[in-house]
Design an enzyme around this catalytic site. Structure first.
Site, PDB file in Angstrom:
ATOM      1  N   HIS A 137      -5.175  -4.696  -0.541  1.00  0.00           N
ATOM      2  CA  HIS A 137      -5.160  -3.761  -1.667  1.00  0.00           C
ATOM      3  C   HIS A 137      -5.102  -4.458  -3.028  1.00  0.00           C
ATOM      4  CE1 HIS A 137      -4.677   0.042   0.607  1.00  0.00           C
ATOM      5  NE2 HIS A 137      -4.087  -0.738   1.492  1.00  0.00           N
ATOM      6  N   SER A 183       0.797  -1.224   0.000  1.00  0.00           N
ATOM      7  CA  SER A 183       0.000   0.000   0.000  1.00  0.00           C
ATOM      8  C   SER A 183       0.827   1.270   0.000  1.00  0.00           C
ATOM      9  CB  SER A 183      -0.938   0.014   1.217  1.00  0.00           C
ATOM     10  OG  SER A 183      -0.190  -0.021   2.422  1.00  0.00           O
ATOM     11  N   LYS A 204     -12.247  -1.662   1.103  1.00  0.00           N
ATOM     12  CA  LYS A 204     -11.726  -1.120  -0.146  1.00  0.00           C
ATOM     13  C   LYS A 204     -12.612  -1.578  -1.303  1.00  0.00           C
ATOM     14  CE  LYS A 204      -7.324  -1.063   2.206  1.00  0.00           C
ATOM     15  NZ  LYS A 204      -7.880  -1.542   3.500  1.00  0.00           N
TER      16      LYS A 204
END
Length: 452
Positions: free
Chosen positions: A255, A227, A287
């Site tokens: 991610h 990230s 996310k």
């Protein structure tokens, strides 16, 4: 800040800082000798707080506004309202644009109407609801494994899973850039932790060769997409290494799920790897899945064991209906609309290409959703963030201690919803503002000027 305070600050910055150990060792003696009894401790006395206040004062002297904790007035997507003004937004994990999607909102509302806003207890006590199993089945399907277990916090998922599975006498080998939650999980477990340099798999192999035989169990922990730098490891080689040395492998896909792979099914799809060859897949719901929480995916035996024994699951409330509903709907859209992943990957590739052409330092980023622009010092990164905001672009700095001081950066998060015009404007503006800042001198130069 008055002239006396400014002078004191400059003296403090120039003086050699005493070690925290020395301060803490002498403090009790002074307290016993001079301090009366008091009703409550004043946290201003903590050395860490004093240091933070000193940094804030230095930033004030340089005219650097605090870029953090600005409230957004509505949905944070490709654009966002801050203080009543609309900004191009590059500070959101909303990778596939599903936060605020009509189907996702409708699913959350429907779940609340049926189940309320809380399940009111841990799932093992009385909080289990049908949507928990439905969400876990969807996550297992996306990862290509047997089962999953959902928890209420992404950070806590890593802490409780690693802290519970590993013990004293075990070894955890971690990439030096892994998330804090992994490090905290290892610390809780009591296992030995060894860091290998970021993405240095030769170093990892040497550690396995030198130390595997000394420990009962060995866990290798990496991320699917880092990230801070936006790069990813060679998963094929890591799988071969863990098999050769009889180790476990944990991949944090916070991610990378929804980002890597032709259909967004993560780093295993990107490399064409059988996902059942990895013992532990971890991910977050905040996310791609536009919700909140974390999960572990893997074998049914592993997930069943965690459900009845992992403290962060057993002793924590179950995921609420709204959060589960929105995550289920997001998972469905991910599977039904792979073109969102295609758009995201196209946007990330464009941003990285333009940034490199503009001479920006993007580090090792591969252009998948996370692209840093490395500035150098923390003050410079904060200054650049504020200058970008003044130009209508919201992109936040990452500063020490999250990254080394010389690697402070602006971190751009790319989504499927960004337009080509937004991306071009962001890159051009960043390059122009960086050039203007270099003409103004370094952070030290600006501090000296401010103190005169």
């Amino acid at each position: 800040m008055g002239s006396d305070d400014r002078a004191k600050l400059m003296d403090s910055l120039k003086a050699n800082r005493r070690s925290a150990r020395g301060r803490s060792a002498s403090a009790p003696d002074r307290a016993q000798a001079t301090s009366p009894k008091r009703r409550v401790f004043d946290f201003k006395e903590l050395p860490q707080v004093k240091q933070l206040q000193m940094h804030r004062a230095a930033a004030d002297m340089m005219g650097i506004e605090n870029p953090f904790f600005r409230p957004h007035d509505g949905l944070a997507a490709g654009t966002s309202f801050i203080g009543g003004n609309n900004y191009d937004n590059f500070a959101s994990y909303n990778y596939l644009g599903l936060n605020g999607h009509p189907k996702v909102n409708a699913a959350a509302k429907e779940a609340i109407e049926r189940f309320g806003t809380s399940v009111s207890a841990s799932r093992i006590v009385a909080g289990e609801r049908p949507f928990h199993g439905e969400l876990e089945a969807a996550l297992a399907r996306i990862h290509g494994v047997e089962a999953a277990i959902v928890m209420v916090s992404g950070h806590a998922t890593n802490v409780t899973t690693i802290g519970h599975l590993m013990h004293k006498g075990d070894l955890v080998l971690t990439d030096s850039y892994v998330h804090n939650s992994i490090a905290e999980g290892v610390r809780l477990s009591g296992a030995t932790r060894m860091n290998f340099p970021h993405d240095d798999l030769d170093a990892l192999e040497k550690m396995l060769a030198d130390h595997r035989h000394k420990f009962e169990r060995v866990l290798i922990a990496v991320e699917g997409l880092y990230s801070m730098d936006g790069d990813f490891p060679d998963l094929k080689r890591i799988v071969k290494l863990k098999q050769s040395y009889d180790a476990w492998l944990m991949v944090d896909e916070a991610h990378s799920i929804g980002v890597l792979g032709e259909t967004g099914h993560g780093i295993s799809e990107h490399f064409g790897i059988d996902p059942t060859e990895v013992e532990i897949w971890m991910g977050t719901l905040s996310k791609t899945f536009s919700s909140c929480g974390g999960y572990i995916a893997g074998s049914k035996v592993l997930c069943d064991y965690l459900k009845v024994s992992a403290p962060g699951f057993v002793f924590s409330v179950g995921l609420s209906a709204a959060l589960a509903g929105s995550a289920i709907a997001s998972a469905e859209i991910l599977e039904q609309e792979p073109e969102r992943v295609t758009r995201l990957q196209k946007n990330g590739s464009l941003f990285l290409k333009l940034a490199k052409e503009a001479g920006l330092n993007t580090g090792p980023s591969t252009g998948y959703a996370v692209i840093p622009v490395i500035v150098g010092d923390s003050a410079g990164a904060a200054t650049l963030s504020n200058r970008l905001l003044a130009k209508g672009i919201n992109a936040l700095p990452i500063i020490f201690p999250a990254v080394p001081e010389k690697s402070a950066r602006i971190r751009f998060f790319i989504t499927s919803e960004h337009t080509e015009e937004q991306i071009v404007r962001a890159v051009e503006t960043t390059a122009a503002e960086l050039d203007a800042m270099r003409d103004d001198g370094t952070a030290v130069d600006r501090l000296i000027k401010a103190a005169r």
